[in-house]
Design an enzyme around this catalytic site. Structure first.
Site, PDB file in Angstrom:
ATOM      1  N   TYR A  33      -1.642  -5.977   8.232  1.00 60.81           N
ATOM      2  CA  TYR A  33      -2.217  -6.753   9.198  1.00 60.81           C
ATOM      3  C   TYR A  33      -1.431  -8.094   8.700  1.00 60.81           C
ATOM      4  O   TYR A  33      -0.975  -8.013   8.043  1.00 60.81           O
ATOM      5  CB  TYR A  33      -4.015  -6.235   8.830  1.00 60.81           C
ATOM      6  N   ARG A  52       6.657 -12.328   9.052  1.00 58.86           N
ATOM      7  CA  ARG A  52       6.129 -10.766   7.984  1.00 58.86           C
ATOM      8  C   ARG A  52       5.261  -9.763   8.611  1.00 58.86           C
ATOM      9  O   ARG A  52       5.634  -8.373   7.787  1.00 58.86           O
ATOM     10  CB  ARG A  52       4.842 -11.553   7.327  1.00 58.86           C
ATOM     11  N   ARG A 100      -4.380  14.876  11.001  1.00 58.40           N
ATOM     12  CA  ARG A 100      -3.702  14.068   9.801  1.00 58.40           C
ATOM     13  C   ARG A 100      -2.868  15.998   9.136  1.00 58.40           C
ATOM     14  O   ARG A 100      -3.593  17.154   9.344  1.00 58.40           O
ATOM     15  CB  ARG A 100      -6.098  15.006   8.895  1.00 58.40           C
ATOM     16  N   LYS A 144       2.163  -5.920   3.508  1.00 55.22           N
ATOM     17  CA  LYS A 144       0.629  -5.747   3.660  1.00 55.22           C
ATOM     18  C   LYS A 144      -0.190  -5.400   5.024  1.00 55.22           C
ATOM     19  O   LYS A 144      -0.255  -5.323   5.562  1.00 55.22           O
ATOM     20  CB  LYS A 144       0.765  -7.911   4.713  1.00 55.22           C
ATOM     21  N   GLU A 176      -1.769 -11.912  -8.955  1.00 53.66           N
ATOM     22  CA  GLU A 176      -2.369 -13.485  -7.708  1.00 53.66           C
ATOM     23  C   GLU A 176      -3.247 -12.652  -7.590  1.00 53.66           C
ATOM     24  O   GLU A 176      -4.336 -11.682  -8.687  1.00 53.66           O
ATOM     25  CB  GLU A 176      -1.498 -12.586  -6.171  1.00 53.66           C
ATOM     26  N   LEU A 201       2.420 -10.139  -2.646  1.00 53.12           N
ATOM     27  CA  LEU A 201       2.552 -10.721  -1.152  1.00 53.12           C
ATOM     28  C   LEU A 201       3.680 -12.339  -0.623  1.00 53.12           C
ATOM     29  O   LEU A 201       2.948 -12.422  -1.846  1.00 53.12           O
ATOM     30  CB  LEU A 201       1.078 -10.840  -0.653  1.00 53.12           C
TER      31      LEU A 201
END
Length: 281
Positions: A33, A52, A100, A144, A176, A201
């Protein structure tokens, strides 16, 4: 009023935006995301976020679902349809829907979702209070991904103690915040923040703020720091796409700068907002 959401090529009311229960984002957190800030109806740091996004997708063996120009057009259309002046646009790409199986399908059609959130991004910040918690996340924090359970639990731990956020600690050093990069300012005015690696990140706002700090002739050192060092600092702050530069005024009960925002974090926030407005597209 209902927001308009973008879902796989269509603009639909949020109530009608549905994703399959077999989507791998739902079953495996198999997706990435990005969040971009919107100022005055324009997008901040778009190119950095797209770069990114491409990197995150590539690290998971996925490609861009649309090209950069189309992605920018989608952002602009959502801003227009939702009359968004200030806030954020959330974007998520998953590997798509399939029965799945841990072995992911190579031919699944990716799921692309974007939606807007109206937020006040530019008001003066009073500063936040943080606690320290163990960093129990996976080893590729530079990607991310939507695997956000550990940061979410960390933020809830902070809320349970009447605080605002948590700084995560690994091997004795701060990595972080739960959704932000962390910094301290030494008593001689040097900005300290953890160096880039798989441990954190690679923040788009982080890169911009460090560039602006260098242009202001502020001294910067990229290295790990401890909670004790942070508690003894002159200032502390965090950066993220929708908070810009936010002061930290307490760490594990110890007041920083007598519990009020310091001049360096305030200066950097003001300069960042000014520059972001100029460069927004």
């Amino acid at each position: 009023m209902s927001r308009t959401v973008y879902l796989n090529g269509a603009y639909v009311p949020e109530e009608e935006a549905k994703v399959s229960v077999f989507d791998r984002g739902f079953l495996f957190a198999d997706g990435v995301y990005e969040v971009t800030a919107v100022l005055d109806g324009k997008i901040a740091e778009f190119e950095g976020h797209v770069a990114r996004l491409k990197r995150s997708l590539g690290e998971l063996g996925m490609s861009m679902p649309v090209d950069s120009d189309e992605l920018l057009a989608i952002h602009h259309e959502l801003i227009k349809r939702n009359n968004l002046q200030e806030g954020a646009i959330y974007l998520q790409v998953t590997r798509g829907a399939a029965d799945r199986d841990f072995v992911f399908p190579k031919e699944a059609t990716q799921t692309l979702v974007l939606f807007t959130q109206a937020k006040d991004l530019t008001s003066e910040k009073a500063g936040i209070k943080v606690i320290s918690i163990p960093d129990i996340r996976w080893g590729r924090r530079d990607i991310k991904t939507v695997q956000l359970l550990a940061p979410s639990m960390g933020k809830m731990m902070a809320k349970a103690e009447g605080k605002d956020d948590a700084w995560m600690v690994e091997d004795g050093f701060v990595t972080e915040g739960t959704s932000n990069n962390a910094y301290i300012v030494t008593k001689n005015g040097k900005i300290i923040t953890r160096n880039l690696s798989n441990s954190i990140l690679h923040g788009i706002t982080r890169a911009a703020v460090l560039r602006l700090a260098a242009e202001l002739d502020m001294e910067i050192e990229e290295r790990p720091f401890t909670i004790a060092e942070a508690q003894d600092a002159a200032e502390a702050f965090i950066t993220a796409a929708t908070i810009f530069v936010c002061p930290v005024v307490e760490i594990d009960g110890a007041a920083i700068n007598n519990g009020v925002p310091g001049p360096i974090s305030k200066r950097l926030n003001d300069v960042y907002i000014e520059e972001a407005r100029k460069a927004a597209c």
